[in-house]
Design an enzyme around this catalytic site. Structure first.
Site, short mmCIF file in Angstrom:
data_model
loop_
_atom_site.label_atom_id
_atom_site.label_comp_id
_atom_site.label_asym_id
_atom_site.label_seq_id
_atom_site.Cartn_x
_atom_site.Cartn_y
_atom_site.Cartn_z
N ASP A 1 4.93 6.35 -0.86
CA ASP A 1 3.74 6.64 -0.07
C ASP A 1 3.65 5.77 1.19
O ASP A 1 2.59 5.24 1.52
CB ASP A 1 2.48 6.45 -0.95
CG ASP A 1 1.28 7.23 -0.40
OD1 ASP A 1 1.48 8.13 0.43
OD2 ASP A 1 0.16 6.90 -0.81
N ALA B 1 -3.81 -10.35 5.50
CA ALA B 1 -3.07 -9.86 6.67
C ALA B 1 -4.04 -9.84 7.85
O ALA B 1 -4.85 -8.91 7.98
CB ALA B 1 -2.51 -8.46 6.39
#
Ligand code: AMP
Length: 314
Positions: free
Chosen positions: A162, A117
Site C-alpha cells: 500500500d 516525522a
C-alpha cells in the site's frame, strides 16, 4: 496539556530507553503507560484516533503518540490488522521506515509510540507544490530511498502492498519514511490473494484477483513515481471500472514535461507481468536515479553503504 513547541529545553535525540520495549515477548509485558509521556500538540487526525507530539518524561525523547480507540477498531474488525501492523513495524529498522518503538493500552485506547516525522505528510507536501507535483531530482531521491527500504522489507518477507503518498511521512532532513503498515503482510509463502490497497495503486494481478507476491510493491513504486511527477496517478478515471481497464491494459500516457529517463523507469515498473518489472536493485542503479541521487541521500542508504564497504575491502 502542555504544548511541546513551548518547552524551552532542547529536544533530545538520545534513543528511547530500550529495556521497556520488549513488546514482542509476552512474558515481558509492555511497561509504558500514559504517565510516561508529556503530551503536546495534535499532529493529525486519523480514521481511528489522533496523533500527538509527545515526550518521554525521563529521557526527554520526542515521539509521535498515535491514540486509537478500541471501540472503533472493534467495530471495523481491525484488531487483527493492527496486531499485524505492530508485529511487523516494530521489528523493522531502516532509515526510511518509520520506527515503532512500542505500544501500550488502557481500558478504551491503544497507544502506538512512533518516530516523530517533523515535516509531516508526503501527500500534503505534494499538494502544496506548484502544480501539485515534484521536480524530477526530488522524485529520483525519493525513489532511491523507497527502493532501499522495500529491499530491506522484501528480504524479510514483508510486502508493503500500500505504498502511496498518504502512507508516507517526511523526516527532519526531508527523508521519506514509510509509515503505514496496515495492509502489509508477512509472507512466508510469498503468495496471497487478498484484495487490498487503494484502487489507483492496485497492480493488475490484484485487480484480477490473482495471487500476488512482493512484486506488487514494484508496480506501486511505478504508480507513485508517476503521481509525484505528474500530480495524479496514471490510470485515474472518474469511473472505477475504467480505471480497472486502464490498469489491466497498462494504458500509460505521459504529459510532455516528463523526461525520457523518468518515462523509462516508470514504463519498466508498470509491466503487466510481475516478472517483467524492474527489480529494486535495478531501480537504485537506474541511470535516471543515479543522475539525480545526491551524495547526502546516497550516503544514508544501507544498500550503497554495504556496496562501498565491499569496495573498500577489495
Ligand atoms: P494517521 O492516523 O496515521 O493517518 O495519522 C494522522 C495524521 O497525523 C497524519 O496524516 C500525519 O499528518 C500525522 N502523523 C501521523 N503519524 C505521524 C508521525 N509519526 N510524525 C508526524 N506526524 C504524524
Amino acid at each position: 496539556m502542555r504544548d511541546l513547541q513551548n518547552v524551552t529545553k532542547p529536544m533530545t535525540t538520545a534513543p528511547l530507553a530500550k529495556p521497556d520495549v520488549k513488546l514482542e515477548n509476552e512474558r515481558s509485558k509492555p511497561k509504558w503507560t500514559l504517565e510516561n509521556f508529556e503530551i503536546g500538540r495534535p499532529l493529525g487526525k486519523g480514521k481511528f484516533g489522533n496523533v500527538y507530539l509527545a515526550r518521554e518524561r525521563k529521557s526527554k525523547f520526542v515521539v509521535a503518540l498515535k491514540v486509537l480507540f478500541k471501540s472503533q477498531l472493534q467495530k471495523s474488525h481491525l484488531e487483527h490488522q493492527l496486531r499485524r501492523e505492530i508485529e511487523i513495524q516494530s521489528h523493522l529498522r531502516h532509515p526510511n521506515i518509520l520506527r515503532m518503538y512500542g505500544y501500550f493500552f488502557d481500558e478504551t485506547r491503544v497507544y502506538l509510540i512512533l518516530e516523530y516525522a517533523s515535516k509531516g505528510e508526503m501527500y500534503k507536501f505534494l499538494m502544496a507544490q506548484p502544480l501539485q507535483r515534484f521536480e524530477e531530482p526530488s522524485v529520483a531521491n525519493y525513489m532511491a530511498q523507497l527502493a532501499d527500504a522495500l529491499m530491506y522489507c522484501h528480504a524479510r518477507k514483508v510486502i508493503h502492498r500500500d505504498i502511496k503518498p498518504e502512507n508516507l511521512l517526511i523526516g527532519a532532513n526531508g527523508d521519506v519514511k514509510i509509515a503505514d503498515f496496515g495492509w502489509s503482510v508477512h509472507a512466508p509463502s510469498s503468495r496471497r490473494t487478498t484484495m487490498c490497497g487503494t484502487l489507483d495503486y492496485l497492480a493488475p494481478e490484484m485487480v484480477e484477483g490473482r495471487s500476488h507476491d512482493e512484486r506488487v510493491d514494484l508496480w506501486t513504486l511505478g504508480i507513485l513515481c508517476y503521481e509525484f511527477l505528474v500530480g495524479k496517478p496514471p490510470f485515474e478515471e472518474e469511473k472505477t471500472d475504467l480505471t480497472y481497464k486502464r490498469i489491466c491494459s497498462v494504458d500509460l500516457r505521459f504529459p510532455q514535461h516528463v523526461t525520457n529517463g523518468a518515462r523509462d523507469i516508470i514504463s519498466k515498473l508498470l509491466k503487466y507481468q510481475p516478472e517483467d518489472r524492474l527489480d529494486l536493485k535495478s531501480i537504485l542503479h537506474h541511470e535516471w536515479v543515479q543522475q539525480h541521487l545526491t551524495s547526502e541521500v546516497r550516503s544514508k542508504l544501507p544498500y550503497f553503504q554495504s556496496q562501498d564497504q565491499i569496495q573498500s575491502e577489495v
